[in-house]
Write an enzyme that holds these catalytic residues in place. Structure first.
Site, PDB file in Angstrom:
ATOM      1  N   CYS A  25       2.825  18.206 -22.301  1.00 42.69           N
ATOM      2  CA  CYS A  25       1.483  19.135 -23.030  1.00 42.69           C
ATOM      3  C   CYS A  25       1.469  20.470 -22.163  1.00 42.69           C
ATOM      4  O   CYS A  25       0.790  20.864 -22.015  1.00 42.69           O
ATOM      5  CB  CYS A  25       0.025  18.817 -22.430  1.00 42.69           C
ATOM      6  N   GLY A  77       2.442  -4.303   9.053  1.00 40.48           N
ATOM      7  CA  GLY A  77       2.381  -3.543   9.644  1.00 40.48           C
ATOM      8  C   GLY A  77       0.802  -1.804   8.855  1.00 40.48           C
ATOM      9  O   GLY A  77       1.442  -1.098   8.307  1.00 40.48           O
ATOM     10  N   THR A  78       0.230  -2.966   8.934  1.00 43.11           N
ATOM     11  CA  THR A  78      -1.737  -2.326   7.930  1.00 43.11           C
ATOM     12  C   THR A  78      -2.310  -2.222   9.474  1.00 43.11           C
ATOM     13  O   THR A  78      -2.136  -3.158   9.525  1.00 43.11           O
ATOM     14  CB  THR A  78      -1.462  -2.464   7.094  1.00 43.11           C
ATOM     15  N   CYS A  96       0.145  13.041 -15.691  1.00 39.79           N
ATOM     16  CA  CYS A  96      -0.563  14.289 -16.550  1.00 39.79           C
ATOM     17  C   CYS A  96      -2.138  14.673 -16.524  1.00 39.79           C
ATOM     18  O   CYS A  96      -2.455  13.106 -16.357  1.00 39.79           O
ATOM     19  CB  CYS A  96      -0.058  14.428 -18.166  1.00 39.79           C
ATOM     20  N   CYS A 108       3.667  19.115 -16.960  1.00 46.83           N
ATOM     21  CA  CYS A 108       3.784  17.605 -17.581  1.00 46.83           C
ATOM     22  C   CYS A 108       4.811  18.462 -19.373  1.00 46.83           C
ATOM     23  O   CYS A 108       4.432  18.904 -19.591  1.00 46.83           O
ATOM     24  CB  CYS A 108       2.511  17.415 -18.557  1.00 46.83           C
ATOM     25  N   HIS A 149      -1.427   1.336  -4.420  1.00 46.06           N
ATOM     26  CA  HIS A 149      -2.020   2.977  -4.614  1.00 46.06           C
ATOM     27  C   HIS A 149      -0.886   3.563  -5.330  1.00 46.06           C
ATOM     28  O   HIS A 149      -1.095   4.592  -4.605  1.00 46.06           O
ATOM     29  CB  HIS A 149      -1.783   2.653  -2.975  1.00 46.06           C
ATOM     30  N   GLN A 197       1.136  -1.414   0.314  1.00 53.62           N
ATOM     31  CA  GLN A 197      -0.105   0.352  -0.289  1.00 53.62           C
ATOM     32  C   GLN A 197       1.071   1.261  -0.189  1.00 53.62           C
ATOM     33  O   GLN A 197       0.341   2.379   0.138  1.00 53.62           O
ATOM     34  CB  GLN A 197      -0.660   0.282   0.976  1.00 53.62           C
ATOM     35  N   ASN A 198       1.916   1.671   0.173  1.00 48.69           N
ATOM     36  CA  ASN A 198       2.984   2.082   0.525  1.00 48.69           C
ATOM     37  C   ASN A 198       3.332   2.838  -0.947  1.00 48.69           C
ATOM     38  O   ASN A 198       3.466   1.628  -1.503  1.00 48.69           O
ATOM     39  CB  ASN A 198       4.956   1.863   1.430  1.00 48.69           C
ATOM     40  N   ASP A 219       6.338   4.885  -0.923  1.00 47.28           N
ATOM     41  CA  ASP A 219       7.623   5.231  -0.605  1.00 47.28           C
ATOM     42  C   ASP A 219       8.748   4.941  -1.510  1.00 47.28           C
ATOM     43  O   ASP A 219      10.077   5.256  -1.552  1.00 47.28           O
ATOM     44  CB  ASP A 219       7.506   5.069   0.592  1.00 47.28           C
TER      45      ASP A 219
END
Ligand code: BV8
Ligand code: ZN
Length: 258
Positions: A166, A203-204, A142, A163, A134, A116-117, A119
């Site tokens: 564009c 760890g959640t 963009c 971006c 996630h 879910q991290n 990082d």
């Protein structure tokens, strides 16, 4: 009173050692393992969790900033939050918990890591078969042409970043609250649950859906589920084992002789 506390701590320690022995035996005889990690595995790398006491940024909680509405209302504020997190993650190093999962992956024929991290610490540690459900802090998507750019600049040269294709301002390539997890990611998660025999949940807090239901689906489909957390979570009693302790200490003990 002091004696009771010492006796209580001793009981907890013995219970944890028995659980580690039991979990190690299960891991050693299992070939297909699925792991789900949350912010807790990065906590020992110095990255604050979402719901711990260090989970606030300025006066905001994650749920107030990690939404499309917050971004549309104030893109610069949301980008300042992500800029702060990019700075923390850039300084952070993988910890023994991350490396223990790399060791586990190297020792097993079938291994999938759902995180879910955002990082990027699992990649940095050397994990390979990763599903980032996630998204990723180091990618900018963009808001108009949809291209995704890998960008590790800290600080970014402008907020919001533009971006390159564009010129429209980009957004972090992450899944916000109220946004769907991309279907191909959900498909890969369901395949990984189906394939595994054992699931580790590390760890959640088990608060955010649909991530919080992954362990329940695994349990419901006959898989063994082992949780590692410094405190019980709402689903702890439903799992086969719930080991209380820091992932940076427990995971190396569980994955050492793989
Ligand atoms: C969606 C990316 C369809 C951004 C994040 C039911 C079904 C479906 C959706 C919902 C539902 N109910 C509610 C919802 C809506 C919402 C939701 O779940 N809200 C919560 C707050 C109730 N879900 C969604 O919006 C999802 N989308 O389902 O789309 C839909 C849409 C609208 C309405 C209905 C359905 C999308 C969710 C994704 C959000 N994006 N992150 C970013 O990072 O900026 S979520 C973010 O928080 C993280 O990614 C992570 O996934 C999540 C949970 O955090 P944790 O990782 O668990 O961290 P936390 O701080 O909570 O806990 C840390 C744990 O570690 C603690 O237990 C602690 O004890 C432990 N710990 C600490 N130190 C250690 C440790 N453990 C071991 N060792 C240590 N050293
Ligand atoms: Zn564009």
């Amino acid at each position: 009173m002091k004696l009771d506390l010492i006796r209580y701590q001793l009981i907890i320690k013995i219970k944890m050692e028995d659980q580690i022995k039991e979990a190690k035996a299960i891991i050693e005889k299992t070939s297909d393992i699925l792991v789900l990690t949350g912010a807790g595995i990065s906590q020992e790398s110095g990255i604050p969790t979402f719901r711990g006491e260090d989970g606030l940024w300025r006066k905001f909680r994650a749920e107030e900033l990690a939404t499309l509405e917050a971004f549309q209302r104030d893109p610069k504020l949301v980008w300042e939050w992500y800029e702060w997190r990019r700075g923390l993650s850039k300084e952070a190093k993988p910890n023994p918990g991350h490396y223990a999962l790399v060791n586990l992956e190297n020792g097993k024929p079938n291994f999938t890591l759902i995180t879910q991290n955002i990082d990027g610490l699992h990649q940095l540690a050397g994990s390979r078969n990763i599903i980032e459900m996630h998204g990723n802090l180091w990618q900018i998507r963009c808001a108009s042409c949809g291209i995704v750019e890998e960008n590790h600049d800290v600080p970014l040269n402008e907020l919001p970043p533009k971006c390159k294709n564009c010129g429209v301002h980009g957004r972090p390539n992450v899944v916000w609250f109220g946004e769907m997890i991309p279907m191909p990611v959900i498909d890969n998660i369901l395949i990984a649950i189906d394939k595994c025999q054992l699931m580790l949940i590390v760890g959640t807090s088990g608060v955010v859906e649909p991530a919080a239901s992954i362990g329940l689906v695994a349990k419901h489909t006959g898989k063994t589920v082992i949780e590692v957390n410094i405190e019980p979570t709402p689903n702890s009693s439903l799992y086969d084992l719930s080991i209380l302790g820091k992932s940076g200490e427990i995971l190396p003990a569980l994955c050492s002789t793989v």
